[in-house]
Design an enzyme around this catalytic site. Structure first.
Site, PDB file in Angstrom:
ATOM      1  CE  LYS A  96      86.307 -27.569  60.108  1.00 59.99           C
ATOM      2  NZ  LYS A  96      85.003 -26.474  59.993  1.00 59.99           N
ATOM      3  NE  ARG A 105      88.442 -23.986  54.103  1.00 59.39           N
ATOM      4  CZ  ARG A 105      89.764 -24.264  54.572  1.00 59.39           C
ATOM      5  NH1 ARG A 105      90.696 -24.084  53.753  1.00 59.39           N
ATOM      6  NH2 ARG A 105      89.711 -24.660  55.944  1.00 59.39           N
ATOM      7  CE  LYS A 161      89.048 -21.259  57.434  1.00 56.69           C
ATOM      8  NZ  LYS A 161      87.714 -21.685  57.505  1.00 56.69           N
ATOM      9  CD  GLU A 181      90.277 -29.864  70.797  1.00 52.21           C
ATOM     10  OE1 GLU A 181      89.398 -29.473  71.122  1.00 52.21           O
ATOM     11  OE2 GLU A 181      91.179 -29.137  70.384  1.00 52.21           O
ATOM     12  CE  LYS A 235      84.343 -30.540  57.459  1.00 53.88           C
ATOM     13  NZ  LYS A 235      83.616 -29.103  57.538  1.00 53.88           N
ATOM     14  CB  SER A 248      84.092 -30.483  49.631  1.00 52.53           C
ATOM     15  OG  SER A 248      85.087 -29.937  50.125  1.00 52.53           O
ATOM     16  CE1 TYR A 296      78.301 -31.251  50.759  1.00 54.30           C
ATOM     17  CE2 TYR A 296      80.579 -32.625  51.134  1.00 54.30           C
ATOM     18  CZ  TYR A 296      79.671 -31.460  51.404  1.00 54.30           C
ATOM     19  OH  TYR A 296      80.030 -30.442  52.140  1.00 54.30           O
TER      20      TYR A 296
END
Length: 336
Positions: A204, A214, A228, A244, A259, A285, A324
C-alpha cells in the site's frame, strides 16, 4: 519461396486473426468476469439515509438498511464480495480508537446485517484505525505524531477479532504496521476463527490518489494536511513491495493486495510472477474520480473505458479487483 530471417511478411500477417470477431475471441488472452469484482461500500449511521459523495459521482454513503438492499442486488448479479468502510461520527473518534473494536460499532452491526440477509455474499472488513482516530492516522501516535507500531497492532488485533466475531469472511488490514498479519492470524486461530481469511494490504503506497476516499470516510479533515509516509510505501519503490508481500505471506496472509491499482500494475505483475498467490488490486477513489470526470464531461465513453481499465488489471495478473465500478460492470456483464 518463404522469406528467411525476421522479415516474414506477407506469410505472417498478424491482422489475419484480428479480422473477424470469432477469431479475436478465440485468441483473447484475458477475460473480465463478474467473479473478478469486489465492491467497496461506505456505511453510515441512521435509517433510510443516503449521502452522495461529491468527489465520487455516483457513489453514496448508505445506512445499514439501504446497504442490505444494495447487497441483495449485488448478490443477484453474481458479485462475489463487498468491502465495507464505516463513516464514524466525529464524537466517536478518539486518540486510542476505542470505537474500532466496539462489538456494537457500525462496522460490526453492518457485518451481522449483511450476513443475515446475504449469507453467500463475501463480506470483507477494513482493519485500520484512521476512521476512528481524531487525527486521521492509521494508528496510535506519540508526542511527535509518529504512529507507534506495537500499540497500534494490539488495537488492530481487537478490531479484527470483533469483525470475525460479527461474521466477517475476510479481514483486510490496510494499516501497513510491521508484523500485524502474524499477530492477527495468531489471535484469530486462538479464538477459533480458523476460517477467517486475511487479505493483506501488503503493498500500500503513500499515494495522492486516496483523496476522495478520505472525503468519503471523513478522515481528510482530521489529517489536516499530514501524510502517511512513515508507514505507507514510497511510490518510487518496487523491490520493497516484494519484501512486504513475502513477509505478509510468511505471517499467514491468504491474499495480498496492491494499492493503488493502475499506476502500480507493474507491482501487481511482479507480485503475481514472484509468488503465484491470490493477488488483488484496488482501483482507488482517485482513479474512479478521474474516469468519472472524463466520462461526465463527454471526453471518454463510459463502458469501453471502464472495461479497458479493468481488463488491464487482469492482464497484469490480478485475480480480483476492488472497484467502485463493480456494480455497473456487473450490470453490463449480466446483459450478455
Amino acid at each position: 519461396m518463404a522469406q528467411s530471417g525476421l522479415d516474414l511478411f506477407p506469410y505472417t500477417r498478424m491482422r489475419r486473426m484480428r479480422r473477424d470477431d470469432f477469431s479475436r475471441r478465440l485468441m483473447c488472452e484475458n477475460t473480465l468476469t463478474v467473479a473478478d469484482l469486489i465492491y467497496p461500500v461506505f456505511v453510515l449511521e441512521g435509517t433510510n439515509c443516503r449521502e452522495p459523495i461529491p468527489s465520487m459521482p455516483g457513489i453514496e454513503r448508505l445506512s445499514i438498511d439501504l446497504l442490505v438492499e444494495e447487497a441483495k442486488q449485488l448478490a443477484a448479479l453474481g458479485v462475489p464480495a463487498i468491502a465495507i468502510f464505516p463513516v464514524t461520527p466525529a464524537d466517536q473518534k478518539s486518540l486510542m480508537a476505542e470505537e474500532a473494536y466496539n462489538p456494537e460499532g457500525l462496522a460490526q452491526r453492518t457485518v451481522r446485517a449483511l450476513k443475515a440477509a446475504c449469507p453467500d455474499l463475501g463480506v470483507i472488513t477494513d482493519v485500520a484505525l484512521d476512521p476512528f482516530t481524531v487525527h486521521g492516522q492509521d494508528g496510535i501516535i506519540d508526542e511527535s505524531g509518529y504512529v507507534m507500531n506495537e500499540i497500534t497492532t494490539e488495537i488492530l488485533i481487537k478490531q479484527a477479532l470483533s469483525h470475525a466475531d460479527a461474521g466477517a469472511d475476510v479481514v483486510a488490514p490496510s494499516d501497513m504496521m510491521d508484523g500485524r498479519i502474524g499477530a492477527i492470524r495468531e489471535a484469530l486461530e486462538a479464538a477459533g476463527h480458523i476460517h477467517t481469511r486475511i487479505m493483506a494490504y501488503s503493498a500500500k503506497y503513500a499515494s495522492s490518489y486516496y483523496g476522495p476516499f478520505r472525503d468519503a470516510v471523513g478522515s481528510a479533515g482530521n489529517l489536516k494536511g499530514a501524510d502517511k509516509k512513515t508507514y505507507q510505501m514510497d511510490p518510487a519503490n518496487s523491490d520493497e513491495a516484494i519484501r512486504e508481500v513475502a513477509l505478509d505471506l510468511q505471517e499467514g496472509a491468504d491474499m495480498v493486495m496492491v494499492k493503488p491499482g493502475m499506476p502500480y500494475l507493474d507491482v501487481v505483475r511482479r507480485v503475481k510472477d514472484e509468488f503465484g498467490v491470490p493477488t488483488f488490486a484496488y482501483q482507488v477513489s482517485g482513479e474512479y474520480a478521474m474516469h468519472k470526470a472524463a466520462i461526465d464531461n463527454g471526453w471518454l465513453a463510459e463502458k469501453p473505458i471502464v472495461m479497458e481499465s479493468l481488463l488491464a488489471f487482469k492482464r497484469a495478473g490480478a485475480d480480483g479487483i476492488l472497484t467502485y465500478f463493480a456494480k455497473q460492470v456487473a450490470l453490463w456483464l449480466n446483459e450478455k
